[in-house]
Design an enzyme around this catalytic site. Structure first.
Site, mmCIF file in Angstrom:
data_model
loop_
_atom_site.group_PDB
_atom_site.id
_atom_site.type_symbol
_atom_site.label_atom_id
_atom_site.label_comp_id
_atom_site.label_asym_id
_atom_site.label_seq_id
_atom_site.Cartn_x
_atom_site.Cartn_y
_atom_site.Cartn_z
ATOM 1 N N ASN A 63 -31.371 -6.614 3.572
ATOM 2 C CA ASN A 63 -31.591 -7.854 2.619
ATOM 3 C C ASN A 63 -31.830 -7.224 1.378
ATOM 4 O O ASN A 63 -33.033 -6.791 0.902
ATOM 5 C CB ASN A 63 -32.763 -8.660 3.179
ATOM 6 C CG ASN A 63 -32.827 -9.886 2.152
ATOM 7 O OD1 ASN A 63 -32.330 -10.108 1.253
ATOM 8 N ND2 ASN A 63 -34.137 -10.688 2.437
ATOM 9 N N SER A 142 -19.755 -13.786 -12.126
ATOM 10 C CA SER A 142 -19.018 -15.051 -11.598
ATOM 11 C C SER A 142 -18.517 -15.689 -13.178
ATOM 12 O O SER A 142 -19.196 -15.705 -14.309
ATOM 13 C CB SER A 142 -19.469 -15.916 -11.049
ATOM 14 O OG SER A 142 -18.603 -17.214 -10.831
ATOM 15 N N TYR A 155 -26.913 -20.871 -9.074
ATOM 16 C CA TYR A 155 -25.836 -19.725 -8.986
ATOM 17 C C TYR A 155 -25.623 -19.167 -10.186
ATOM 18 O O TYR A 155 -25.453 -18.122 -10.621
ATOM 19 C CB TYR A 155 -24.873 -20.275 -8.233
ATOM 20 C CG TYR A 155 -23.658 -19.432 -7.928
ATOM 21 C CD1 TYR A 155 -23.748 -18.302 -7.170
ATOM 22 C CD2 TYR A 155 -22.276 -19.476 -8.575
ATOM 23 C CE1 TYR A 155 -22.520 -17.420 -6.993
ATOM 24 C CE2 TYR A 155 -21.314 -18.569 -8.500
ATOM 25 C CZ TYR A 155 -21.462 -17.848 -7.379
ATOM 26 O OH TYR A 155 -20.409 -16.842 -7.145
#
Ligand code: NAI
Length: 242
Positions: A63, A142, A155
């Protein structure tokens, strides 16, 4: 060519990360595939790297949001591969929702994986890069981090954070010959976007279609090999964020 180089790809079990692992392997790099949960998929990617390209490839469950786990994983990869030359921070999640109703957990989880995860991996690999007097870091941001997107405040914040982190690390590590860049994909055809293919956003892409994971992998591989490019954010978005 990347023969003799070791690449660490987070979230390498599927989607863009899988395409990046295969692309780097096709250039001759040995690959450490870091995955969150799907061991079978991660091992499948490793097998494909080995069989198609004859490189060494191994999967590691980790993780990336966990500082200690990330440290352990990097040190295990160092034991198995000797070092790391290329770090690709690709692991990422979404927990979409409007900011007025977004739960605390949705914000924290996305920041933990997408932003702190990138910090954790850079933090634990940078000693190896410094020792090697070189290395390249490519993180997957992004276009949402550049333009914002309604329903994705968490996000977008994490992906914008990656850009600030990338530029700061680029400045810090440049004197050591280490590069640090980001790619900012637009709308790419993966599991993450499988429910969005008919959205108005998809219809507004100037090049008229979604991108493929392989097209993002191409840009990642380019930046991983570029010796005189650091601190940039390369958009791979069909023109959506120009
Ligand atoms: P995906 O959902 O298919 O793959 C994400 C990968 O990250 C999976 O392999 C998953 O196991 C891994 N992962 C998730 N949480 C993790 C954790 N805590 N620790 C380690 N690994 C973890 O998504 P996709 O589309 O391949 O996305 C890859 C990256 O590209 C993400 O960072 C995403 O935000 C970014 N991106 C994707 C776009 C798209 O349109 N698909 C557009 C822009 C950016």
């Amino acid at each position: 060519m990347l023969k003799g180089k070791v690449a660490l790809v987070t979230g390498g079990s599927r989607g863009i990360g899988r395409a990046v692992a295969l692309k780097l392997a096709s250039l001759g790099a040995d690959v450490a595939v870091v995955y969150a949960g799907n061991q079978e998929a991660a091992q499948g990617v490793c097998l494909e790297c080995q069989e198609r390209y004859g490189v060494k490839a191994q999967a590691y469950r980790c993780n990336v949001a966990d500082f200690g786990e990330a440290k352990e994983t990097v040190s295990q990869i160092k034991k198995d591969f000797g070092t790391v030359h290329i770090l690709v921070n690709n692991a990422g999640i979404t927990r979409d929702g409007l900011v007025a109703t977004m739960g605390e957990q949705a914000f924290d989880d996305v920041l933990a994986v997408n932003l702190k995860g990138v910090f954790n991996m850079i933090r634990h690999c940078s000693g190896l890069f410094i020792r090697n007097r070189g290395g390249s870091i490519v993180s997957v941001s992004s276009v949402t981090g550049i333009m914002g997107n309604a329903g994705q405040a968490n996000y977008a914040a994490s992906k914008a954070g990656i850009i600030g982190l990338t530029k700061s690390v680029a400045r810090e590590l440049a004197p050591r010959g280490i590069t640090c860049n980001a790619v900012a994909p637009g709308f790419i055809d993966t599991d993450m976007t499988k429910d969005l293919q008919d959205s108005p956003l998809a219809a507004s892409i100037p090049l008229g279609r979604m991108g493929t994971p392989e097209e993002v992998a191409e840009a990642v591989a380019f930046l991983a090999q570029a010796s005189y490019i650091t601190g940039v954010v390369l958009q791979v978005d069909g023109g959506i964020a120009m």
